[in-house]
Design an enzyme around this catalytic site. Structure first.
Site, PDB file in Angstrom:
ATOM      1  N   ILE A  19       0.811  -1.226   0.000  1.00  0.00           N
ATOM      2  CA  ILE A  19       0.000   0.000   0.000  1.00  0.00           C
ATOM      3  C   ILE A  19       0.837   1.265   0.000  1.00  0.00           C
ATOM      4  CG2 ILE A  19      -2.004  -1.049   1.133  1.00  0.00           C
ATOM      5  CD1 ILE A  19      -1.010   0.132   3.791  1.00  0.00           C
ATOM      6  N   GLY A  20       2.142   1.144   0.102  1.00  0.00           N
ATOM      7  CA  GLY A  20       2.942   2.362   0.083  1.00  0.00           C
ATOM      8  C   GLY A  20       4.425   2.092   0.127  1.00  0.00           C
TER       9      GLY A  20
ATOM     10  N   GLY B 278       7.991   4.244   1.304  1.00  0.00           N
ATOM     11  CA  GLY B 278       8.531   5.435   1.942  1.00  0.00           C
ATOM     12  C   GLY B 278      10.030   5.461   1.824  1.00  0.00           C
ATOM     13  N   GLY B 279      10.650   6.479   2.458  1.00  0.00           N
ATOM     14  CA  GLY B 279      12.097   6.607   2.391  1.00  0.00           C
ATOM     15  C   GLY B 279      12.814   5.469   3.084  1.00  0.00           C
TER      16      GLY B 279
ATOM     17  N   VAL C  61       5.409  -0.635   2.803  1.00  0.00           N
ATOM     18  CA  VAL C  61       4.350  -0.812   3.794  1.00  0.00           C
ATOM     19  C   VAL C  61       3.263  -1.693   3.192  1.00  0.00           C
ATOM     20  CG1 VAL C  61       2.666   0.322   5.282  1.00  0.00           C
ATOM     21  CG2 VAL C  61       4.843   1.453   4.794  1.00  0.00           C
TER      22      VAL C  61
ATOM     23  N   ASP D 174      10.982  14.693  11.645  1.00  0.00           N
ATOM     24  CA  ASP D 174      10.416  14.618  10.292  1.00  0.00           C
ATOM     25  C   ASP D 174       8.904  14.817  10.354  1.00  0.00           C
ATOM     26  OD1 ASP D 174      10.522  14.424   7.561  1.00  0.00           O
ATOM     27  OD2 ASP D 174      10.553  12.234   7.506  1.00  0.00           O
TER      28      ASP D 174
END
Length: 952
Positions: free
Chosen positions: A651-652, A654-655, A659, A788
């Site tokens: 679903i994703g 990131g850096g 995920v 962040d």
């Protein structure tokens, strides 16, 4: 003894008992020991080390922070900066009749201050600054405190009130500190009555009108601070008649006129006039100020030349005259005494060259003269100054090379020399500058190759070389610049292949190599990157564009490369199409070769898969182990998690990892982060076999993983994402979180997933996120700095309640210091606090700045960086500028917010402005931010109706 005498004795004893009973409570109230122990009880959550000496068996004069007079009466309570938590009962404290000093500043005290303060009639010093006291301060209680010489109440979120006229009766007052305590209205003319004043600090309030003439009568005044108000008008006549004034700060107001009234301030050491509407020339007398150490007048409308001798007498520390209309040459002797650390003169009309004197200025840390009309060669010694962190010479007409001695600049973090006429090769020695974070050399005439050792710049975050004459290949070593997130090499004469090593830059955000002579195929390794911008246009690239890159591209990203094709590209030819004009023999030959290749490839894949399956079986038979650490009560095991980490559940990205959404057999949904592998094809779902066993490669640790586990495992807060457990083996790190069905705030504000959110929803998101950060900063045993904070790290549950997430960059504070520091800028562009430009010290105020950006997003629905903000501007600068140019902030509010809620939204924008002040000390704490948000909670429809009925 007779019965009569016995009866008399009983009566006498009974009478004495009653008297003792009546006396005991009174004496206990005046007993210093009992008073101070009760004082300690109210601060039970505080630093216990401070109170180890506060015991019943120890004389009160030996208590830490207590000072007694010769008669052993308590004279002073000195407990500032001790992280005290709790409330203060001034009715109790003021019963110490000899008490002359109460110093409780810079703690975490809260609650209201009662009118019992008036009982402290002997008090000379009252210091309550920088706490969290709320409510209306009892100004009338000060009337009886006529002995006060020091009154410090600033940096507390009191209720808004007019300037307290009761203070004007304190004729012995020498220090008055009311900065940031919600005072509105005008400064009274009768301020002249405080003739003993030496320090007057009324900054960061809501004061309006002109500076009163009465201030010119305070002949003992040494410090006057009125910054961050809404003052207008000119300096009053006679202002120069303050013979002892050494520090004047009226910055960030709307003052105007010239500085002629200041020309006789011979005692001045610090002059802060920035961000006003001052105009005219700088008085020539300023060049004779022999005590001047700090001079800041940026963002005004000054004209003319700077006095040649300015800053040449005392231990001059810094000058900032940026954003004016100044002309002439740069004064040559400001480093005469070797103390200056900042020369900031950008955006003026200065001419001539950089004075040779500054080539030997070893104290210099920041040199910013961009956007002027300076010319000539850069003095060679400038490049190698040992403490210089920032060189900004952009947008001038400088000529000549960057010399090899730049390799000696061991502190240099930012190098900005764009838009000049610099030439020659970039020296290989620049690769020795290990502290370099940003390098912007674009639009010059640099030639030759990019240094092959550029990969040694491990801290490099941004590399801009576009618009030069660089040739040769892009060095493979660039993939070793592990911190890079922005690369722009466009508009040069670079040739050869795009290095596959770029795919190892897992934090890379933007890649632009357009308008070069690059050839070959696009490396498949780029597919693993999460790019927000990619531009490979106008080269000689061939082959298929990786499908994952098409999603990140805009229409022109691959244009001007006739040899490129794509299966689903809108502006690229289809790879599957074959021209019918080709000869039959050519087509047959092509098909035969392609078919043979596919056959060989298929056989190889089959063998590899079978081999992998066998290996997996062997690993399973060996009992390959997993380590699961639980942080909450859970009802699942690692097998149920690992079996769901398949591509369709992704679903994703990131850096720091992929995920996955995992739905358990019981229907519960979880989010699982698989942390990236350093130096491997990170996050490849094919790493997972059918038996949910991840093939081992190499045992290693990931700092982001360790940081996230260390931070989240002990945190329990409704507005911080819940970490259920971690699952690890020698090769893999997995984090299992609660699933947030509404995604991130960024999604809901800015992407195709955006939702219509009324003001009540936005306010609740702002408040919830603020409370989450408040807990991290103030509620943990050791404060946690997120580092962040951004809208994409604020996740939303099914009811749109926010939770702070992604703690891969978080730092835990120890004794008010970060456990370690880094010269790598942590955070995301658009959210990064400006102090990163001159220091890499991380504090909670950096989080507060980032949260202010999130508030601006919520109110305006603008992204942190948008082209329409203008060159070199982000949402913070845009909002601040718009605020300065408009009387009403409602015009900045998202039009989709209802008219009746826009006033409340504009108030949140005011809080955002305070959170994003340039200097960290000017920003409120998260505790204060929460309190400010609580004061503007939207009324429910029922409350509005009831209010209207009562009004009628």
């Amino acid at each position: 003894m007779s019965p009569a005498s016995i009866s008399s004795t009983h009566i006498l004893l009974l009478s004495l008992t009653i008297i003792i009973i009546m006396i005991i409570p009174s004496s206990s109230q005046s007993n210093p020991l009992q008073i101070l122990l009760k004082f300690k009880t109210n601060l039970s959550n505080s630093n216990t080390k401070i109170f180890t000496s506060w015991t019943e068996h120890n004389p009160v004069c030996n208590f830490t922070g207590i000072v007694c007079d010769r008669a052993n009466n308590v004279k002073e309570i000195n407990l500032s900066e001790q992280r005290l938590v709790g409330t203060v009962d001034f009715g109790l404290t003021c019963s110490l009749k000899s008490l002359q000093k109460v110093s409780l500043g810079s703690n975490l005290l809260h609650g209201t201050i009662s009118s019992n303060l008036s009982h402290c009639t002997s008090l000379k010093h009252l210091g309550l600054e920088n706490n969290s006291f709320t409510g209306q301060f009892p100004w009338k209680s000060l009337v009886k405190l006529t002995s006060l010489t020091h009154l410090s109440l600033g940096d507390n979120p009191f209720d808004i009130s007019p300037f307290p006229l009761e203070i004007l009766n304190l004729r012995m007052l020498q220090t008055l500190y009311l900065t940031n305590c919600s005072i509105e209205g005008t400064i009274p003319e009768d301020i002249r009555k405080l003739e003993s004043l030496q320090r007057l600090e009324l900054s960061d309030n809501f004061l309006v009108g002109e500076i009163p003439t009465g201030i010119t009568k305070l002949v003992n005044l040494q410090v006057l601070e009125l910054y961050d108000n809404r003052l207008s008008g000119i300096f009053p006549t006679g202002f120069g008649n303050l013979p002892m004034l050494s520090k004047l700060d009226v910055s960030n107001n709307s003052l105007e006129g010239d500085l002629s009234e200041l020309r006789s301030l011979r005692s001045i050491t610090s002059l802060q006039l920035f961000e006003n509407n001052f105009s005219g020339e700088i008085p020539v007398e300023f060049g004779e100020f022999r005590l001047l150490q700090q001079f800041s007048i940026y963002n005004n409308r000054f004209t003319g030349e700077l006095p040649e001798k300015i800053g040449s007498w005392a231990d001059f520390e810094y000058i900032d005259v940026s954003e004016n209309f100044l002309t002439g040459k740069i004064p040559p002797d400001m480093c005469k005494n070797g103390k200056i650390y900042d020369i900031l003169m950008l955006q003026n009309n200065f001419t001539g060259g950089l004075p040779e004197n500054y080539a030997n200025c070893s104290s210099l840390e920041r040199l910013r003269v961009s956007n002027n009309s300076l010319s000539g060669r850069i003095p060679v010694g400038i490049w190698s100054l040992p403490r210089l962190k920032l060189i900004d010479l952009a947008m001038n007409q400088f000529e000549g090379p960057v010399t090899g001695n730049i390799g000696e600049a061991k502190s240099l973090a930012q190098l900005f020399v764009s838009n000049n006429r610099l030439s020659g090769e970039l020296p290989e020695e620049i690769s020795n500058v290990s502290s370099l974070v940003e390098m912007e050399l674009m639009y010059n005439q640099f030639s030759g190759g990019i240094p092959v050792r550029i990969g040694e710049l491990k801290s490099l975050n941004s590399l801009h070389l576009e618009g030069n004459l660089f040739s040769g290949g892009i060095p493979q070593s660039i993939g070793s610049c592990v911190s890079l997130n922005d690369i722009n090499l466009a508009g040069n004469s670079l040739s050869g292949d795009i290095p596959a090593s770029l795919g190892s830059l897992r934090g890379l955000n933007s890649l632009n190599v357009s308008d070069n002579k690059l050839s070959g195929v696009i490396p498949a390794s780029l597919s693993s990157l999460k790019l927000s911008l990619i531009d490979l246009s106008n080269n000689m690239l061939v082959g298929r564009v990786p499908e994952s890159l098409l999603a990140e591209a805009y229409d022109g990203s691959f244009a001007g490369n006739p040899g490129l094709c794509a299966d689903n590209g809108k502006s690229l030819r289809q790879c599957s199409s074959v021209s019918h004009r080709s000869s039959g023999l050519g087509v047959a030959k092509y098909c035969f070769i392609a078919g043979a290749f596919m056959l060989v490839f298929s056989v190889a894949c089959f063998v590899l898969v079978k081999s992998r399956a066998k290996d997996c079986d062997n690993l399973t038979n060996r009992g390959f182990s997993w380590d699961m650490k639980q942080f909450h009560v859970i009802s699942f095991d690692e097998g149920e998690i690992l079996g769901s980490l398949i591509p369709r559940n992704l679903i994703g990205k990131g850096g720091s990892g992929n995920v996955y959404k995992v739905e358990l057999g019981c229907g519960k949904k979880l989010a699982v982060k698989h942390m990236w592998r350093s130096g491997l094809d990170s996050g490849d779902p094919r790493s997972y076999s059918s038996s949910a066993t991840i093939l081992p490669k190499k045992k290693c640790r990931w700092p982001e993983y360790d940081a996230e586990v260390a931070t989240l495992s002990s945190i329990r807060h409704v507005n911080v994402v819940k970490l259920y457990c971690s699952i690890t083996n020698d090769d893999s790190n997995l984090l299992v979180y609660e699933y947030m069905p509404n995604g991130s705030l960024w999604d809901r504000l800015h992407t195709y997933k955006k939702a219509e959110m009324d003001w009540n929803v936005r306010y609740k998101i702002a408040m919830g996120a603020a409370k989450g950060l408040e807990y991290l900063h103030h509620g943990c045993d050791r404060p946690v700095i997120h580092r962040d904070v951004k809208s994409s790290n604020i996740l939303l549950d099914e009811e749109m309640k926010p939770k702070i997430a992604d703690f891969g960059l978080a730092k835990i504070m120890q004794t008010n210091k970060v456990t370690n520091s880094s010269h790598v800028i942590a955070g995301t562009y658009g959210y990064i606090a400006p102090e990163y430009g001159y220091t890499f010290n991380v504090t909670e105020k950096s989080d507060i700045y980032s949260f202010g950006v999130v508030l601006m997003e919520l109110v305006t629905r603008r992204k942190p960086v948008e082209p329409e903000f203008g060159e070199n501007k982000d949402i913070v600068r845009w909002v601040h500028d718009e605020m300065r140019n408009k009387e009403d902030m409602i015009g900045l509010v998202d039009p989709n917010i209802s008219d009746e809620s826009k006033r409340d939204a504009s108030k949140v924008l005011t809080i955002a402005i305070r959170c994003t002040m340039q200097f960290p000390a000017q920003r409120p704490s998260m505790k204060t931010v929460v309190q400010m948000l609580e004061h503007i909670e939207p009324r429910s429809p029922i409350d509005i109706v009831i209010g209207d009925i009562v009004k009628d």
